[in-house]
Design a protein around this motif. Structure first.
Motif, mmCIF file in Angstrom:
data_model
loop_
_atom_site.group_PDB
_atom_site.id
_atom_site.type_symbol
_atom_site.label_atom_id
_atom_site.label_comp_id
_atom_site.label_asym_id
_atom_site.label_seq_id
_atom_site.Cartn_x
_atom_site.Cartn_y
_atom_site.Cartn_z
ATOM 1 N N MET A 35 0.822 -1.215 0.000
ATOM 2 C CA MET A 35 0.000 0.000 0.000
ATOM 3 C C MET A 35 0.857 1.267 0.000
ATOM 4 S SD MET A 35 -3.504 -0.717 2.147
ATOM 5 C CE MET A 35 -2.886 -1.601 3.556
ATOM 6 N N ASN A 36 1.983 1.220 0.691
ATOM 7 C CA ASN A 36 2.862 2.393 0.675
ATOM 8 C C ASN A 36 3.561 2.561 -0.671
ATOM 9 O OD1 ASN A 36 2.354 3.498 3.234
ATOM 10 N ND2 ASN A 36 3.752 2.072 4.226
ATOM 11 N N PHE A 37 3.835 1.446 -1.338
ATOM 12 C CA PHE A 37 4.384 1.536 -2.696
ATOM 13 C C PHE A 37 3.366 2.175 -3.636
ATOM 14 C CE2 PHE A 37 4.722 -0.369 -6.952
ATOM 15 C CZ PHE A 37 6.001 0.059 -7.309
ATOM 16 N N MET A 38 2.124 1.757 -3.511
ATOM 17 C CA MET A 38 1.069 2.312 -4.354
ATOM 18 C C MET A 38 0.826 3.799 -4.050
ATOM 19 S SD MET A 38 -1.586 -0.908 -4.279
ATOM 20 C CE MET A 38 -2.858 -0.046 -5.188
ATOM 21 N N ASN A 43 2.066 10.842 -5.185
ATOM 22 C CA ASN A 43 2.934 11.941 -4.755
ATOM 23 C C ASN A 43 2.932 13.074 -5.778
ATOM 24 O OD1 ASN A 43 3.542 10.314 -2.612
ATOM 25 N ND2 ASN A 43 5.727 10.139 -3.045
ATOM 26 N N GLY A 44 2.743 14.283 -5.296
ATOM 27 C CA GLY A 44 2.744 15.446 -6.175
ATOM 28 C C GLY A 44 1.428 15.734 -6.847
ATOM 29 N N LYS A 45 0.421 14.923 -6.592
ATOM 30 C CA LYS A 45 -0.896 15.154 -7.191
ATOM 31 C C LYS A 45 -1.438 16.517 -6.766
ATOM 32 C CE LYS A 45 -5.383 12.841 -7.735
ATOM 33 N NZ LYS A 45 -6.215 11.697 -7.301
ATOM 34 N N LEU A 46 -2.146 17.182 -7.682
ATOM 35 C CA LEU A 46 -2.581 18.550 -7.451
ATOM 36 C C LEU A 46 -4.055 18.641 -7.069
ATOM 37 C CD1 LEU A 46 -0.901 20.258 -10.551
ATOM 38 C CD2 LEU A 46 0.071 19.913 -8.268
ATOM 39 N N ILE A 47 -4.400 19.720 -6.389
ATOM 40 C CA ILE A 47 -5.795 20.084 -6.161
ATOM 41 C C ILE A 47 -6.150 21.142 -7.195
ATOM 42 C CG2 ILE A 47 -7.470 21.107 -4.582
ATOM 43 C CD1 ILE A 47 -5.819 20.091 -2.253
ATOM 44 N N ASP A 48 -7.091 20.822 -8.053
ATOM 45 C CA ASP A 48 -7.476 21.760 -9.113
ATOM 46 C C ASP A 48 -8.016 23.059 -8.523
ATOM 47 O OD1 ASP A 48 -6.770 19.930 -11.045
ATOM 48 O OD2 ASP A 48 -8.801 19.128 -11.284
ATOM 49 N N GLY A 49 -7.646 24.155 -9.167
ATOM 50 C CA GLY A 49 -8.176 25.457 -8.772
ATOM 51 C C GLY A 49 -7.541 26.038 -7.531
ATOM 52 N N MET A 50 -6.407 25.462 -7.100
ATOM 53 C CA MET A 50 -5.725 25.979 -5.918
ATOM 54 C C MET A 50 -4.225 26.062 -6.158
ATOM 55 S SD MET A 50 -7.667 24.427 -2.624
ATOM 56 C CE MET A 50 -9.421 24.776 -2.396
ATOM 57 N N GLY A 94 0.217 5.398 4.123
ATOM 58 C CA GLY A 94 -0.364 6.586 3.531
ATOM 59 C C GLY A 94 0.572 7.708 3.153
ATOM 60 N N SER A 95 -0.047 8.764 2.604
ATOM 61 C CA SER A 95 0.651 9.973 2.181
ATOM 62 C C SER A 95 -0.362 11.108 2.148
ATOM 63 C CB SER A 95 1.267 9.780 0.788
ATOM 64 O OG SER A 95 0.249 9.812 -0.203
ATOM 65 N N PRO A 96 0.096 12.353 2.067
ATOM 66 C CA PRO A 96 -0.854 13.474 2.019
ATOM 67 C C PRO A 96 -1.793 13.424 0.817
ATOM 68 C CG PRO A 96 1.345 14.271 2.518
ATOM 69 C CD PRO A 96 1.488 12.830 2.133
ATOM 70 N N GLU A 97 -1.359 12.775 -0.263
ATOM 71 C CA GLU A 97 -2.144 12.769 -1.492
ATOM 72 C C GLU A 97 -3.000 11.521 -1.671
ATOM 73 O OE1 GLU A 97 1.956 14.672 -2.427
ATOM 74 O OE2 GLU A 97 1.211 12.900 -1.380
ATOM 75 N N MET A 98 -2.826 10.530 -0.822
ATOM 76 C CA MET A 98 -3.483 9.235 -1.015
ATOM 77 C C MET A 98 -4.956 9.275 -0.614
ATOM 78 S SD MET A 98 -2.235 5.549 0.479
ATOM 79 C CE MET A 98 -2.940 4.005 -0.112
ATOM 80 N N ILE A 117 -0.665 23.002 5.310
ATOM 81 C CA ILE A 117 0.610 22.306 5.190
ATOM 82 C C ILE A 117 0.367 20.852 5.570
ATOM 83 C CG2 ILE A 117 2.117 24.295 5.516
ATOM 84 C CD1 ILE A 117 2.308 23.523 8.489
ATOM 85 N N ALA A 118 0.836 19.928 4.726
ATOM 86 C CA ALA A 118 0.557 18.505 4.932
ATOM 87 C C ALA A 118 1.859 17.714 4.822
ATOM 88 C CB ALA A 118 -0.454 18.010 3.898
ATOM 89 N N PRO A 119 2.424 17.282 5.954
ATOM 90 C CA PRO A 119 3.705 16.570 5.924
ATOM 91 C C PRO A 119 3.560 15.109 5.506
ATOM 92 C CG PRO A 119 2.931 16.752 8.181
ATOM 93 C CD PRO A 119 1.942 17.505 7.335
ATOM 94 N N ALA A 120 4.496 14.660 4.683
ATOM 95 C CA ALA A 120 4.590 13.235 4.341
ATOM 96 C C ALA A 120 5.528 12.594 5.368
ATOM 97 C CB ALA A 120 5.113 13.059 2.924
ATOM 98 N N TYR A 121 5.023 12.439 6.566
ATOM 99 C CA TYR A 121 5.847 11.961 7.677
ATOM 100 C C TYR A 121 6.273 10.510 7.459
ATOM 101 C CZ TYR A 121 1.292 10.096 9.189
ATOM 102 O OH TYR A 121 0.085 9.447 9.245
#
Length: 326
Positions: A35-38, A43-50, A94-98, A117-121
Protein backbone atom coordinates in the motif's frame (compact mmCIF):
# COMPACT_ATOMS: atom_id res chain seq x y z
CA UNK A 1 -15.40 -14.02 16.49
CA UNK A 2 -18.41 -11.80 17.04
CA UNK A 3 -19.97 -10.47 13.83
CA UNK A 4 -21.33 -6.96 14.27
CA UNK A 5 -22.63 -6.42 10.76
CA UNK A 6 -26.23 -6.44 12.02
CA UNK A 7 -25.41 -3.36 14.13
CA UNK A 8 -24.12 -1.35 11.16
CA UNK A 9 -26.02 1.55 9.66
CA UNK A 10 -28.17 0.27 6.78
CA UNK A 11 -26.30 2.31 4.15
CA UNK A 12 -22.95 1.02 5.41
CA UNK A 13 -23.86 -2.68 5.43
CA UNK A 14 -23.32 -3.37 1.71
CA UNK A 15 -19.60 -2.65 2.00
CA UNK A 16 -19.15 -4.13 5.46
CA UNK A 17 -17.83 -7.50 4.26
CA UNK A 18 -15.71 -6.24 1.32
CA UNK A 19 -14.00 -3.67 3.56
CA UNK A 20 -12.94 -6.40 5.99
CA UNK A 21 -10.03 -7.12 3.64
CA UNK A 22 -8.47 -3.75 4.55
CA UNK A 23 -7.47 -4.51 8.17
CA UNK A 24 -6.21 -7.92 7.07
CA UNK A 25 -3.86 -6.29 4.55
CA UNK A 26 -2.86 -3.60 7.06
CA UNK A 27 -1.89 -6.25 9.62
CA UNK A 28 0.72 -7.85 7.31
CA UNK A 29 4.15 -6.42 6.48
CA UNK A 30 3.74 -7.30 2.81
CA UNK A 31 0.36 -5.55 2.73
CA UNK A 32 1.72 -2.40 4.37
CA UNK A 33 4.66 -2.27 1.98
CA UNK A 34 2.38 -2.80 -1.02
CA UNK A 35 0.00 0.00 0.00
CA UNK A 36 2.86 2.39 0.68
CA UNK A 37 4.38 1.54 -2.70
CA UNK A 38 1.07 2.31 -4.35
CA UNK A 39 0.77 5.56 -2.39
CA UNK A 40 3.94 6.86 -4.07
CA UNK A 41 2.08 7.09 -7.38
CA UNK A 42 -0.06 9.86 -5.86
CA UNK A 43 2.93 11.94 -4.76
CA UNK A 44 2.74 15.45 -6.17
CA UNK A 45 -0.90 15.15 -7.19
CA UNK A 46 -2.58 18.55 -7.45
CA UNK A 47 -5.80 20.08 -6.16
CA UNK A 48 -7.48 21.76 -9.11
CA UNK A 49 -8.18 25.46 -8.77
CA UNK A 50 -5.72 25.98 -5.92
CA UNK A 51 -2.11 26.94 -5.37
CA UNK A 52 -0.05 23.73 -5.02
CA UNK A 53 3.54 23.43 -3.90
CA UNK A 54 5.92 20.74 -2.71
CA UNK A 55 8.87 21.46 -0.43
CA UNK A 56 11.55 19.45 1.28
CA UNK A 57 12.30 21.00 4.64
CA UNK A 58 15.25 20.19 6.91
CA UNK A 59 14.72 18.03 9.96
CA UNK A 60 15.72 19.54 13.30
CA UNK A 61 16.18 16.11 14.88
CA UNK A 62 18.66 14.57 12.48
CA UNK A 63 16.16 12.82 10.21
CA UNK A 64 15.95 13.10 6.43
CA UNK A 65 14.37 16.15 4.83
CA UNK A 66 10.59 16.17 5.28
CA UNK A 67 8.42 16.30 2.16
CA UNK A 68 5.66 18.83 2.76
CA UNK A 69 2.73 19.73 0.52
CA UNK A 70 1.44 23.31 0.68
CA UNK A 71 -2.02 24.32 -0.54
CA UNK A 72 -3.85 27.64 -0.51
CA UNK A 73 -6.54 29.51 -2.42
CA UNK A 74 -5.53 31.43 -5.51
CA UNK A 75 -5.28 35.21 -5.68
CA UNK A 76 -4.84 35.64 -1.94
CA UNK A 77 -4.34 39.16 -0.63
CA UNK A 78 -2.81 39.43 2.80
CA UNK A 79 -2.02 36.70 5.30
CA UNK A 80 -4.13 33.66 6.11
CA UNK A 81 -4.30 31.30 9.10
CA UNK A 82 -2.37 28.04 8.75
CA UNK A 83 -3.82 24.55 9.17
CA UNK A 84 -1.59 21.51 9.42
CA UNK A 85 -3.39 18.46 8.05
CA UNK A 86 -1.91 15.10 9.10
CA UNK A 87 -3.06 12.14 7.03
CA UNK A 88 -4.25 8.89 8.58
CA UNK A 89 -2.96 5.36 8.19
CA UNK A 90 -2.38 3.91 11.64
CA UNK A 91 1.20 5.29 11.74
CA UNK A 92 2.13 2.69 9.13
CA UNK A 93 0.40 3.79 5.91
CA UNK A 94 -0.36 6.59 3.53
CA UNK A 95 0.65 9.97 2.18
CA UNK A 96 -0.85 13.47 2.02
CA UNK A 97 -2.14 12.77 -1.49
CA UNK A 98 -3.48 9.23 -1.02
CA UNK A 99 -7.19 8.39 -0.97
CA UNK A 100 -9.55 11.11 0.26
CA UNK A 101 -6.85 13.36 1.72
CA UNK A 102 -6.68 16.00 -1.02
CA UNK A 103 -10.47 16.31 -1.04
CA UNK A 104 -10.43 16.77 2.75
CA UNK A 105 -7.82 19.52 2.42
CA UNK A 106 -9.75 21.19 -0.39
CA UNK A 107 -12.93 21.31 1.67
CA UNK A 108 -11.14 22.93 4.62
CA UNK A 109 -9.78 25.67 2.34
CA UNK A 110 -13.12 26.21 0.60
CA UNK A 111 -15.05 26.38 3.88
CA UNK A 112 -12.73 28.97 5.41
CA UNK A 113 -9.62 30.38 3.68
CA UNK A 114 -6.36 29.04 5.05
CA UNK A 115 -2.95 27.76 4.02
CA UNK A 116 -2.71 23.99 4.53
CA UNK A 117 0.61 22.31 5.19
CA UNK A 118 0.56 18.50 4.93
CA UNK A 119 3.70 16.57 5.92
CA UNK A 120 4.59 13.24 4.34
CA UNK A 121 5.85 11.96 7.68
CA UNK A 122 7.89 8.77 8.01
CA UNK A 123 5.99 5.49 8.46
CA UNK A 124 6.78 3.30 11.40
CA UNK A 125 7.76 0.03 9.70
CA UNK A 126 10.82 1.93 8.46
CA UNK A 127 11.12 4.52 11.24
CA UNK A 128 9.26 3.99 14.54
CA UNK A 129 8.42 6.68 17.09
CA UNK A 130 9.53 9.46 17.38
CA UNK A 131 10.04 9.78 13.59
CA UNK A 132 6.46 10.60 12.54
CA UNK A 133 5.89 12.76 15.61
CA UNK A 134 9.08 14.74 14.98
CA UNK A 135 8.26 15.22 11.30
CA UNK A 136 4.82 16.64 12.10
CA UNK A 137 5.94 18.85 14.98
CA UNK A 138 8.93 20.16 13.05
CA UNK A 139 6.69 20.98 10.10
CA UNK A 140 4.69 23.25 12.39
CA UNK A 141 7.86 24.89 13.72
CA UNK A 142 9.09 25.41 10.16
CA UNK A 143 5.80 27.01 9.16
CA UNK A 144 5.96 29.42 12.08
CA UNK A 145 9.56 30.33 11.25
CA UNK A 146 8.66 30.91 7.57
CA UNK A 147 5.33 32.61 8.20
CA UNK A 148 6.04 35.65 6.04
CA UNK A 149 7.23 33.52 3.11
CA UNK A 150 4.16 31.26 3.39
CA UNK A 151 1.77 34.16 3.78
CA UNK A 152 0.47 32.99 7.16
CA UNK A 153 0.07 34.37 10.65
CA UNK A 154 2.67 33.30 13.21
CA UNK A 155 0.01 32.32 15.70
CA UNK A 156 -3.47 30.81 15.83
CA UNK A 157 -2.44 27.61 14.04
CA UNK A 158 -5.01 24.87 13.49
CA UNK A 159 -4.16 21.15 13.46
CA UNK A 160 -6.31 18.33 12.07
CA UNK A 161 -6.01 14.67 11.22
CA UNK A 162 -7.99 11.46 10.93
CA UNK A 163 -7.20 8.14 12.62
CA UNK A 164 -3.41 7.85 13.04
CA UNK A 165 -3.28 11.44 11.85
CA UNK A 166 -5.71 12.24 14.64
CA UNK A 167 -3.34 10.59 17.10
CA UNK A 168 -0.46 12.72 15.82
CA UNK A 169 -2.72 15.78 15.98
CA UNK A 170 -3.44 15.14 19.67
CA UNK A 171 0.25 14.45 20.37
CA UNK A 172 1.70 17.57 18.75
CA UNK A 173 -1.08 19.68 20.27
CA UNK A 174 -0.05 18.30 23.65
CA UNK A 175 3.60 19.16 23.08
CA UNK A 176 2.71 22.65 21.84
CA UNK A 177 0.68 23.17 25.02
CA UNK A 178 3.56 21.95 27.18
CA UNK A 179 6.33 23.91 25.45
CA UNK A 180 4.36 26.94 24.24
CA UNK A 181 6.46 26.75 21.05
CA UNK A 182 3.36 27.18 18.90
CA UNK A 183 0.02 28.86 19.52
CA UNK A 184 -2.66 26.36 18.49
CA UNK A 185 -6.09 27.97 18.21
CA UNK A 186 -7.91 24.63 18.07
CA UNK A 187 -7.34 20.99 17.18
CA UNK A 188 -9.40 18.46 15.23
CA UNK A 189 -8.28 14.88 16.03
CA UNK A 190 -11.02 12.90 14.26
CA UNK A 191 -11.47 9.32 15.55
CA UNK A 192 -7.91 9.49 16.85
CA UNK A 193 -5.54 6.59 17.51
CA UNK A 194 -4.32 7.63 20.95
CA UNK A 195 -4.36 4.65 23.36
CA UNK A 196 -1.56 2.12 22.90
CA UNK A 197 -2.79 -0.02 25.80
CA UNK A 198 -5.67 -1.30 23.62
CA UNK A 199 -7.38 -2.17 26.89
CA UNK A 200 -10.79 -0.60 26.33
CA UNK A 201 -13.82 -2.68 25.46
CA UNK A 202 -14.04 -1.28 21.95
CA UNK A 203 -10.34 -1.83 21.25
CA UNK A 204 -10.64 -5.47 22.28
CA UNK A 205 -14.08 -6.34 20.93
CA UNK A 206 -13.87 -4.82 17.45
CA UNK A 207 -12.21 -7.83 15.87
CA UNK A 208 -14.46 -8.51 12.88
CA UNK A 209 -15.22 -4.91 11.88
CA UNK A 210 -14.14 -3.40 8.52
CA UNK A 211 -11.39 -0.92 7.56
CA UNK A 212 -9.52 -0.97 10.91
CA UNK A 213 -9.95 -3.54 13.64
CA UNK A 214 -8.23 -4.89 16.74
CA UNK A 215 -5.70 -6.85 14.66
CA UNK A 216 -4.58 -3.96 12.46
CA UNK A 217 -4.62 -1.70 15.52
CA UNK A 218 -2.16 -3.97 17.31
CA UNK A 219 0.04 -4.04 14.21
CA UNK A 220 0.03 -0.25 14.02
CA UNK A 221 0.99 0.22 17.65
CA UNK A 222 3.59 -2.57 17.61
CA UNK A 223 5.31 -0.95 14.63
CA UNK A 224 5.08 2.60 15.96
CA UNK A 225 6.42 1.71 19.42
CA UNK A 226 8.96 -0.91 18.30
CA UNK A 227 12.02 0.99 19.55
CA UNK A 228 10.31 1.92 22.82
CA UNK A 229 9.39 -1.69 23.56
CA UNK A 230 12.78 -3.01 22.51
CA UNK A 231 14.38 -0.73 25.09
CA UNK A 232 11.88 -1.78 27.74
CA UNK A 233 10.65 1.78 28.23
CA UNK A 234 7.21 3.08 29.11
CA UNK A 235 5.25 4.67 26.28
CA UNK A 236 5.80 8.45 26.29
CA UNK A 237 2.73 10.68 26.23
CA UNK A 238 3.86 12.19 22.90
CA UNK A 239 3.74 8.69 21.38
CA UNK A 240 0.25 7.89 22.66
CA UNK A 241 -1.59 11.04 23.69
CA UNK A 242 -3.97 9.14 25.98
CA UNK A 243 -1.01 8.59 28.32
CA UNK A 244 -1.27 12.26 29.22
CA UNK A 245 -3.01 12.95 32.54
CA UNK A 246 -3.10 16.77 32.52
CA UNK A 247 -5.80 18.27 30.32
CA UNK A 248 -5.67 21.81 31.64
CA UNK A 249 -5.11 24.65 29.15
CA UNK A 250 -5.77 22.52 26.06
CA UNK A 251 -7.03 24.32 22.97
CA UNK A 252 -10.66 23.82 21.90
CA UNK A 253 -11.26 20.47 20.23
CA UNK A 254 -13.50 19.04 17.50
CA UNK A 255 -13.88 15.30 16.98
CA UNK A 256 -16.28 12.48 16.16
CA UNK A 257 -16.16 8.69 16.14
CA UNK A 258 -18.31 5.73 15.12
CA UNK A 259 -19.45 3.15 17.66
CA UNK A 260 -18.29 0.12 15.63
CA UNK A 261 -14.58 0.77 15.72
CA UNK A 262 -11.63 0.25 18.09
CA UNK A 263 -11.19 3.97 18.84
CA UNK A 264 -14.70 4.57 20.20
CA UNK A 265 -13.95 4.27 23.91
CA UNK A 266 -10.62 6.11 23.87
CA UNK A 267 -12.15 8.99 21.88
CA UNK A 268 -15.05 9.33 24.31
CA UNK A 269 -12.69 9.18 27.30
CA UNK A 270 -10.45 11.82 25.71
CA UNK A 271 -13.44 14.11 25.14
CA UNK A 272 -14.64 13.61 28.71
CA UNK A 273 -11.17 14.42 30.10
CA UNK A 274 -11.09 17.67 28.13
CA UNK A 275 -14.63 18.62 29.14
CA UNK A 276 -13.81 17.96 32.80
CA UNK A 277 -11.23 20.75 32.57
CA UNK A 278 -13.70 23.11 30.95
CA UNK A 279 -12.20 22.88 27.45
CA UNK A 280 -14.59 23.79 24.64
CA UNK A 281 -15.30 20.50 22.82
CA UNK A 282 -17.62 19.76 19.92
CA UNK A 283 -18.16 15.99 19.65
CA UNK A 284 -20.51 13.57 17.95
CA UNK A 285 -20.88 9.78 18.25
CA UNK A 286 -22.19 8.04 15.14
CA UNK A 287 -24.15 4.86 15.79
CA UNK A 288 -23.68 1.91 13.45
CA UNK A 289 -20.52 3.35 11.91
CA UNK A 290 -17.19 1.64 11.42
CA UNK A 291 -13.79 3.26 11.05
CA UNK A 292 -13.44 5.81 8.26
CA UNK A 293 -17.08 5.51 7.20
CA UNK A 294 -17.17 9.18 6.20
CA UNK A 295 -14.39 8.66 3.67
CA UNK A 296 -15.05 5.08 2.52
CA UNK A 297 -18.83 5.35 2.02
CA UNK A 298 -19.18 9.05 1.16
CA UNK A 299 -22.66 8.79 -0.41
CA UNK A 300 -24.33 7.41 2.72
CA UNK A 301 -26.49 9.97 4.49
CA UNK A 302 -24.73 9.35 7.80
CA UNK A 303 -21.37 9.93 6.11
CA UNK A 304 -22.63 13.17 4.63
CA UNK A 305 -23.79 14.20 8.08
CA UNK A 306 -20.30 13.51 9.48
CA UNK A 307 -18.71 15.56 6.69
CA UNK A 308 -21.14 18.43 7.31
CA UNK A 309 -20.39 18.18 11.05
CA UNK A 310 -16.66 18.35 10.31
CA UNK A 311 -16.69 21.49 8.18
CA UNK A 312 -19.49 23.31 9.98
CA UNK A 313 -17.69 22.81 13.30
CA UNK A 314 -14.42 23.89 11.72
CA UNK A 315 -16.05 27.07 10.37
CA UNK A 316 -17.56 27.83 13.78
CA UNK A 317 -14.22 27.41 15.59
CA UNK A 318 -12.35 29.31 12.85
CA UNK A 319 -14.68 32.27 13.29
CA UNK A 320 -14.59 32.08 17.08
CA UNK A 321 -10.98 31.21 17.85
CA UNK A 322 -9.02 32.44 14.83
CA UNK A 323 -10.70 35.34 13.07
CA UNK A 324 -11.83 37.13 16.23
CA UNK A 325 -8.43 36.63 17.87
CA UNK A 326 -6.30 38.02 15.03
Amino acid sequence: MKNMKHLANEELKSLYTPFKILPYIASKNWGIKLMNFMAKFSNGKLIDGMYNEQRYIPSKSGGPDIRVRIFKPLNVKGKLPCLEYIHGGGYILGSPEMGPNLNIIKQFIEKRPCVVIAPAYRKSLDAPYPAAFNDCYETLLWAKEHADELGIYQDKFMVAGHSGGGGLTAAITLKAKDTKDIDIAFQMPFYPMIDDSQSTSSAQEMVSVPVWNAESNKKGWDAYLADIKQQGLDTPKYAAAFRNKDYKDFPPTITFVGDLEPFKDETIAYVEALEKEGIDVTFKLYEGCYHGFDAYVPKAKISQDAVKFTYDSYAEYYDKYVTKAL
